[in-house]
Every structure is written in structure tokens, then in C-alpha cells.
Design a protein around this motif. Sequence first.
Motif, PDB file in Angstrom:
ATOM      1  N   LEU A   1      27.466  20.526  15.735  1.00  0.00           N
ATOM      2  CA  LEU A   1      26.204  20.773  16.434  1.00  0.00           C
ATOM      3  C   LEU A   1      25.634  19.478  16.997  1.00  0.00           C
ATOM      4  N   LEU A   2      25.713  18.394  16.231  1.00  0.00           N
ATOM      5  CA  LEU A   2      25.241  17.111  16.726  1.00  0.00           C
ATOM      6  C   LEU A   2      26.034  16.647  17.939  1.00  0.00           C
ATOM      7  N   VAL A   3      27.354  16.803  17.881  1.00  0.00           N
ATOM      8  CA  VAL A   3      28.194  16.313  18.977  1.00  0.00           C
ATOM      9  C   VAL A   3      28.039  17.179  20.219  1.00  0.00           C
TER      10      VAL A   3
ATOM     11  N   VAL B   1      22.110   0.606  12.286  1.00  0.00           N
ATOM     12  CA  VAL B   1      22.023  -0.421  13.334  1.00  0.00           C
ATOM     13  C   VAL B   1      21.765   0.220  14.695  1.00  0.00           C
ATOM     14  N   SER B   2      22.411   1.333  14.973  1.00  0.00           N
ATOM     15  CA  SER B   2      22.206   2.026  16.252  1.00  0.00           C
ATOM     16  C   SER B   2      20.783   2.552  16.371  1.00  0.00           C
ATOM     17  N   ALA B   3      20.237   3.085  15.268  1.00  0.00           N
ATOM     18  CA  ALA B   3      18.856   3.585  15.295  1.00  0.00           C
ATOM     19  C   ALA B   3      17.861   2.457  15.543  1.00  0.00           C
TER      20      ALA B   3
ATOM     21  N   HIS C   1      20.601   1.473  27.794  1.00  0.00           N
ATOM     22  CA  HIS C   1      21.213   0.982  26.556  1.00  0.00           C
ATOM     23  C   HIS C   1      20.667   1.730  25.338  1.00  0.00           C
ATOM     24  N   ALA C   2      19.375   2.075  25.368  1.00  0.00           N
ATOM     25  CA  ALA C   2      18.789   2.819  24.254  1.00  0.00           C
ATOM     26  C   ALA C   2      19.433   4.191  24.109  1.00  0.00           C
ATOM     27  N   VAL C   3      19.695   4.860  25.234  1.00  0.00           N
ATOM     28  CA  VAL C   3      20.342   6.177  25.167  1.00  0.00           C
ATOM     29  C   VAL C   3      21.774   6.045  24.670  1.00  0.00           C
ATOM     30  N   LEU C   4      22.473   5.010  25.093  1.00  0.00           N
ATOM     31  CA  LEU C   4      23.848   4.806  24.614  1.00  0.00           C
ATOM     32  C   LEU C   4      23.869   4.541  23.112  1.00  0.00           C
TER      33      LEU C   4
ATOM     34  N   ALA D   1      24.495   6.644  17.472  1.00  0.00           N
ATOM     35  CA  ALA D   1      23.877   7.071  16.205  1.00  0.00           C
ATOM     36  C   ALA D   1      24.193   8.536  15.910  1.00  0.00           C
ATOM     37  N   PHE D   2      24.203   9.381  16.932  1.00  0.00           N
ATOM     38  CA  PHE D   2      24.539  10.792  16.731  1.00  0.00           C
ATOM     39  C   PHE D   2      25.983  10.947  16.260  1.00  0.00           C
ATOM     40  N   PHE D   3      26.894  10.202  16.844  1.00  0.00           N
ATOM     41  CA  PHE D   3      28.297  10.294  16.434  1.00  0.00           C
ATOM     42  C   PHE D   3      28.484   9.875  14.981  1.00  0.00           C
TER      43      PHE D   3
END
Length: 202
Positions: A57-59, A17-19, A30-33, A38-40
Motif C-alpha cells: 500500500l505504501l509503495v 535520515v530521509s524524514a 529534493h524534499a519529495v525525493l 522514506a516511504f520505501f
Amino acid sequence: MTLPLFFFYLFSAVAIVSAVMVISARNPVHAVLFLILAFFNASGLFMLAGAEFLALLLVVVYVGAVAVLFLFVVMMLDVDFASMRQGFLQYAPVGVIVGIVLLLELLLLAGSFVISPEVAGGSALPIDGTVDNMRAIGQVLYTRYVFLFQGAAAVLLVAMIGAIVLTLRHKSNVKRQNPVDQVARRPSETLEVVKVKSGQGL
């Protein structure tokens, strides 16, 4: 349903959903948030898979550096995104073609595991159960691939310096200090002693 399976479905659903919201949100902030969210969730999936190095590494790298930096850039620069999206439709066919090619490559990759599953395990290294993932990756990076690791760091450093040099612009109507000229100046060039007689001053 077990607890790991529940978290897998939860992280996967929120990540998908985030992607979707990243590419469909009209506001770039909002897109960056949504991208950070999505990364989390992707890092949570990596933790469930036992790859804690990729999760951290992602975080640390993507959320803590890239996404936050992009968020600050979007918030600080007054970019007119409406004018940037005016020519979006003319590039849509190219994007669709690239998306189809990537989808076919993913399907071929997934099909190769089904057709010949022994190919994936043929190049795998033996796993030592007594060493955790972080220690094993560190031992491999700093022993077998230390020169490649340092070379990649040098390439990234050169790329960062090149990006700064290419994007640095000096405006002609802005006064700037020259530290070399300031240090090299002599008192005779900047100071003038004038003797004024009594009654002739300002």
C-alpha cells in the motif's frame, strides 16, 4: 546479528535520515525525493514485520500516486517557495505545541502497553495461520465491512470531484469551445452562399 535485525536497523536508519531531510531540504523537489525514499524504507519495515499489505500500500498508493503526483506538481508549477516561507516563524510556536501534544500522546500510548499489556490483545481477532494476510484482509473487507468500504470510496470520489470544481478557474481572455453550440448549429447560421458576377470578385 541476524539478517532480519540488520535490515531492520538499515531500514530504520535510512527512514529517519530521509524524514529529517524532508523537513530540512531547501529544494522542494529534493524534499519529495527524500519522502519517496522514506516511504520505501517504511515499506521494507512493514515487510519485515509480516504486514505485506501495508508495504504494498505504501509503495503503490503513496509512492506511485501521491508522492509522484506532488513531484510533478512541484516541477510543473513555478511556485515561489521563498515568498511562502517568509511567514514561517510566526507559526513556529503553534507547530511546537502540536508537536509536544503528539509526543505526549505517543508516550502515553507506549506507556499503556507497558502498564497493561493485556489491553492490546483484548480486542484482537483470532489469527488463522492457514490464510495469508492479503487473503484475510480481502475476506474481511469484502464481507464484514463491504458497505463501509464502498462508502469510503464514495466519499473519496465526492472529495475528488469537489476539489476539481473548487480549483477550476476559467480565464475570461481565453477562447474556449462549446461542444453543445457546435453540435446544435445549423448550416444557415454558419454558411452564406454569395453569387459573384464575373469580374466583380477579388
